[in-house]
Design a protein around this motif. Structure first.
Motif, PDB file in Angstrom:
ATOM      1  N   HIS A  82       0.818  -1.192  -0.032  1.00 46.52           N
ATOM      2  CA  HIS A  82       0.026   0.083   0.066  1.00 46.52           C
ATOM      3  C   HIS A  82       0.867   1.292  -0.128  1.00 46.52           C
ATOM      4  N   ASP A  83       0.224   2.336  -0.127  1.00 48.01           N
ATOM      5  CA  ASP A  83       1.025   3.605  -0.367  1.00 48.01           C
ATOM      6  C   ASP A  83       1.444   4.385   0.921  1.00 48.01           C
ATOM      7  N   PRO A  84       2.579   4.473   1.460  1.00 54.90           N
ATOM      8  CA  PRO A  84       3.001   4.873   2.914  1.00 54.90           C
ATOM      9  C   PRO A  84       2.610   6.438   2.885  1.00 54.90           C
ATOM     10  N   VAL A  85       2.820   7.007   1.753  1.00 53.05           N
ATOM     11  CA  VAL A  85       2.731   8.699   2.082  1.00 53.05           C
ATOM     12  C   VAL A  85       1.528   9.121   2.402  1.00 53.05           C
ATOM     13  N   THR A  86       0.401   8.394   2.190  1.00 53.09           N
ATOM     14  CA  THR A  86      -1.008   8.499   2.668  1.00 53.09           C
ATOM     15  C   THR A  86      -1.137   8.645   3.938  1.00 53.09           C
ATOM     16  N   ILE A  87      -0.271   7.922   4.851  1.00 50.59           N
ATOM     17  CA  ILE A  87      -0.663   7.942   6.334  1.00 50.59           C
ATOM     18  C   ILE A  87       0.602   8.821   7.082  1.00 50.59           C
ATOM     19  N   VAL A  88       1.222   9.421   6.334  1.00 45.75           N
ATOM     20  CA  VAL A  88       2.406  10.029   7.230  1.00 45.75           C
ATOM     21  C   VAL A  88       1.801  11.114   7.849  1.00 45.75           C
ATOM     22  N   SER A  89       1.054  12.068   7.498  1.00 43.17           N
ATOM     23  CA  SER A  89       0.542  13.216   8.277  1.00 43.17           C
ATOM     24  C   SER A  89      -0.222  12.606   9.490  1.00 43.17           C
ATOM     25  N   GLY A  90      -0.924  11.834   9.299  1.00 45.41           N
ATOM     26  CA  GLY A  90      -1.577  11.150  10.374  1.00 45.41           C
ATOM     27  C   GLY A  90      -0.957  10.464  11.492  1.00 45.41           C
ATOM     28  N   LEU A  91       0.408   9.957  11.121  1.00 42.94           N
ATOM     29  CA  LEU A  91       1.313   9.598  12.159  1.00 42.94           C
ATOM     30  C   LEU A  91       2.076  10.714  12.796  1.00 42.94           C
ATOM     31  N   ALA A  92       2.228  11.726  12.012  1.00 41.62           N
ATOM     32  CA  ALA A  92       2.898  12.941  12.421  1.00 41.62           C
ATOM     33  C   ALA A  92       1.978  13.676  13.624  1.00 41.62           C
ATOM     34  N   ALA A  93       0.788  13.387  13.267  1.00 43.83           N
ATOM     35  CA  ALA A  93      -0.178  13.852  14.471  1.00 43.83           C
ATOM     36  C   ALA A  93      -0.361  13.169  15.679  1.00 43.83           C
ATOM     37  N   THR A  94       0.063  11.876  15.600  1.00 40.71           N
ATOM     38  CA  THR A  94      -0.039  10.830  16.635  1.00 40.71           C
ATOM     39  C   THR A  94       1.208  10.982  17.634  1.00 40.71           C
ATOM     40  N   VAL A  95       2.442  11.260  17.012  1.00 40.17           N
ATOM     41  CA  VAL A  95       3.592  11.520  17.713  1.00 40.17           C
ATOM     42  C   VAL A  95       4.299  12.903  17.644  1.00 40.17           C
ATOM     43  N   ASP A  96       5.225  13.154  18.604  1.00 44.60           N
ATOM     44  CA  ASP A  96       5.907  14.595  18.658  1.00 44.60           C
ATOM     45  C   ASP A  96       7.251  14.737  17.929  1.00 44.60           C
ATOM     46  N   ASN A  99      10.493  11.043  13.209  1.00 39.95           N
ATOM     47  CA  ASN A  99      10.670  11.510  11.988  1.00 39.95           C
ATOM     48  C   ASN A  99      10.057  10.421  10.946  1.00 39.95           C
ATOM     49  N   PHE A 100       9.967  10.890   9.660  1.00 35.48           N
ATOM     50  CA  PHE A 100       9.336  10.030   8.701  1.00 35.48           C
ATOM     51  C   PHE A 100      10.029  10.077   7.510  1.00 35.48           C
ATOM     52  N   VAL A 101      10.354   8.952   6.655  1.00 37.56           N
ATOM     53  CA  VAL A 101      11.101   8.865   5.628  1.00 37.56           C
ATOM     54  C   VAL A 101      10.129   7.863   4.533  1.00 37.56           C
ATOM     55  N   VAL A 102       9.947   8.782   3.390  1.00 42.98           N
ATOM     56  CA  VAL A 102       9.039   7.731   2.592  1.00 42.98           C
ATOM     57  C   VAL A 102       9.675   7.581   1.150  1.00 42.98           C
ATOM     58  N   THR A 103       9.608   6.483   0.653  1.00 44.64           N
ATOM     59  CA  THR A 103      10.243   6.087  -0.679  1.00 44.64           C
ATOM     60  C   THR A 103       9.290   6.391  -1.798  1.00 44.64           C
ATOM     61  N   SER A 104       9.832   7.103  -2.862  1.00 45.34           N
ATOM     62  CA  SER A 104       9.310   7.360  -3.934  1.00 45.34           C
ATOM     63  C   SER A 104       9.966   7.605  -5.417  1.00 45.34           C
ATOM     64  N   LEU A 114       5.574  15.478  -7.210  1.00 50.30           N
ATOM     65  CA  LEU A 114       6.356  14.919  -5.968  1.00 50.30           C
ATOM     66  C   LEU A 114       6.629  16.038  -4.953  1.00 50.30           C
ATOM     67  N   ALA A 115       7.442  17.353  -5.671  1.00 48.58           N
ATOM     68  CA  ALA A 115       7.838  18.372  -4.959  1.00 48.58           C
ATOM     69  C   ALA A 115       6.590  18.793  -4.210  1.00 48.58           C
ATOM     70  N   ARG A 116       5.557  18.962  -4.761  1.00 45.87           N
ATOM     71  CA  ARG A 116       4.342  19.498  -4.204  1.00 45.87           C
ATOM     72  C   ARG A 116       3.886  18.854  -3.067  1.00 45.87           C
ATOM     73  N   ARG A 117       3.871  17.259  -3.236  1.00 45.90           N
ATOM     74  CA  ARG A 117       3.257  16.240  -2.056  1.00 45.90           C
ATOM     75  C   ARG A 117       4.558  16.385  -1.025  1.00 45.90           C
ATOM     76  N   PHE A 118       5.789  16.278  -1.174  1.00 44.05           N
ATOM     77  CA  PHE A 118       6.474  16.379   0.032  1.00 44.05           C
ATOM     78  C   PHE A 118       6.988  17.656   0.466  1.00 44.05           C
ATOM     79  N   GLY A 119       6.484  18.808  -0.314  1.00 43.65           N
ATOM     80  CA  GLY A 119       6.666  20.208   0.276  1.00 43.65           C
ATOM     81  C   GLY A 119       5.264  20.344   1.255  1.00 43.65           C
ATOM     82  N   THR A 120       4.157  19.796   0.776  1.00 46.63           N
ATOM     83  CA  THR A 120       3.157  19.820   1.910  1.00 46.63           C
ATOM     84  C   THR A 120       3.510  19.182   2.993  1.00 46.63           C
ATOM     85  N   LEU A 121       3.930  18.100   2.998  1.00 44.82           N
ATOM     86  CA  LEU A 121       4.278  17.104   4.031  1.00 44.82           C
ATOM     87  C   LEU A 121       5.262  17.634   5.071  1.00 44.82           C
ATOM     88  N   ASP A 122       6.232  18.603   4.352  1.00 45.22           N
ATOM     89  CA  ASP A 122       7.094  19.283   5.091  1.00 45.22           C
ATOM     90  C   ASP A 122       6.260  20.111   6.343  1.00 45.22           C
TER      91      ASP A 122
END
Length: 451
Positions: A82-96, A99-104, A114-122
């Motif tokens: 499954h696509d892990p980038v979809t859950i990173v923001s939820g995990l970032a809200a779970t712990v303080d 950090n998270f690294v996602v393969t793309s 890709l720049a838009r997606r990772f810029g938003t996640l930043d």
């Protein structure tokens, strides 16, 4: 001064990973598709003082000219994924602090998206995001799934990746000045147009022109990871990566790879400490050496011959089950070069499959808490390694919880791990610094907008 050990947890959003031990009674990955599963994983890792959760990823499935073998589906090898980038923001809200690294993939993605997606996640992670850059090894399936037309030659994929990185860093670094956003409601001015710049990239593979539509996040450019093992892959890593992931099984092999990457980086004007080099490792820890050895034996026995062959197919595009087990491997492909290079001395196909049982996943550390901690320290001190990506064995958060309770306190006590008390960006977690941005020696610095 004691060298600090960087700790990452390597995961795939699936029921299975390198070990193929998902059939063992200790496996706990059945709910891998749920957010709750990964939230628990994130909590366990943060409590154990891990620096980041690293999501490996695959696009496609083990396949050859005949399609995907039934064994790959039956044994859950690289599928589902499954696509892990979809859950990173939820995990970032779970712990303080985690950090998270996602393969793309630079083969599957387009630079702006890709720049838009990772810029938003930043923004959403408050700077706790990294991008693991891959050019996708599973070319046979990728061509069919994405309609790419044909398999891309190995070095050409790295040429494309090089250009891809130029395009995305131009967007991240070159479009918005630091003080472009003024948010002047009375003056009807969100941003000063004079401080928002259009970028232009026209290359062999990509054409990108216009402003970047995401305002700069805490890091601007996410922390960059890469795991190429071939000579061309190491050259790319030495120029591009801030954190290099390798998978060497011995001290001698690790020493050679680390020295090679750092020497290549120096030729690009970078310093040895500009790159963190981590090694993948399977860790089995138990109260006694005998118990640990028994668990390790269970791991080695878990994967079937079919599962081992399907892993090899996914890495190389070569189905060992379709070949004569008594003859040496003579096939080559346009991906999996570093894997295939290991078998140039002529083991038979049968010997390759048997060898995968013990070599799957690379480095293995087994023993009591004290023994495991010392083996990790020895590896770091003998090789100039910066840390480890700890791979799942049976799967699930519990094995990380055990590691965190039994081994991490010993590493803290001996000064090799610091207890993290405050959140930082991922780049600051790895390198320190005051602003979390790429340093002046990184290739992306040349694209910084003039202030």
């Amino acid at each position: 001064m004691t060298k600090k050990i960087t700790l990452g947890a390597s995961q795939l959003m699936s029921v299975n990973f390198y070990s193929s031990a998902w059939t063992d009674r200790r496996n706990d990955t059945k709910s891998f598709a749920t957010l709750a599963y990964w939230q628990e994983m994130a909590r366990v890792l943060e409590a154990a003082h891990f620096d980041f959760l690293f999501f490996a990823d695959v696009i496609g499935f083990p396949s050859d000219e005949n399609g995907i073998p039934a064994a790959a589906i039956r044994e859950a090898v690289q599928t589902p994924a499954h696509d892990p980038v979809t859950i990173v923001s939820g995990l970032a809200a779970t712990v303080d602090k985690l950090n998270f690294v996602v393969t793309s993939s630079t083969t599957a993605e387009r630079p702006f998206m890709l720049a838009r997606r990772f810029g938003t996640l930043d923004h959403l992670t408050e700077g706790r995001i990294g991008w693991n850059i891959v050019n996708s090894d599973n070319q046979t399936a990728l061509v069919k799934l994405l309609g790419l037309g044909e398999v891309t030659e190995h070095d050409t994929r790295y040429d494309r990746a090089d250009e891809f990185v130029d395009a995305v860093t131009k967007l991240w670094e070159g479009s918005w000045e630091d003080d472009a956003v003024v948010f002047d409601q009375a003056g009807h001015t969100f941003a000063d147009p004079e401080k928002v710049h259009s970028i232009a990239h026209h290359g062999r593979f990509f054409d990108v022109e216009g402003i970047f539509t995401v305002v700069p996040g805490p890091q601007r450019t996410p922390t960059l990871f890469q795991a190429g093992a071939s000579s061309r892959g190491r050259e790319f890593a030495a120029r591009t990566a801030e954190c290099v992931y390798m998978q060497e099984a011995t001290v001698e092999a690790a020493q050679t790879t680390i020295r090679d990457v750092r020497e290549r980086a120096a030729r690009f004007g970078r310093r040895p400490d500009d790159i963190k080099i981590l090694n993948g490792v399977s860790i089995v820890v138990a109260d006694t050496e005998e118990e640990a050895a028994s668990i390790r034996a269970d791991l080695a026995a878990a994967p079937s011959t079919e599962a081992l062959a399907m892993h090899f197919l996914g890495w190389t595009g070569i189905n060992l089950l379709a070949l004569d087990a008594s003859k040496p491997l003579s096939q080559r492909s346009e991906f999996g070069h570093s894997t295939l290079d290991r078998y140039e001395d002529g083991p038979t196909v049968g010997e390759i499959i048997d060898g995968l049982r013990s070599s799957l996943g690379g480095l293995k550390i087994t023993g009591t808490p004290e023994s495991v901690a010392q083996q990790m320290i020895d590896m770091v001190e003998q090789t100039d390694l910066d840390g480890f990506l700890i791979e799942p064995n049976f799967g699930g958060p519990e094995e990380y919880r055990v590691f965190g309770e039994k081994v991490v306190p010993l590493l803290i006590e001996r000064g090799f791990i610091d207890e993290q008390t405050e959140p930082t960006t991922l780049r600051q977690r790895l390198f320190g610094g005051s602003d979390g941005h790429i340093n002046d020696r990184h290739r992306g610095a040349e694209f910084r907008v003039s202030q």
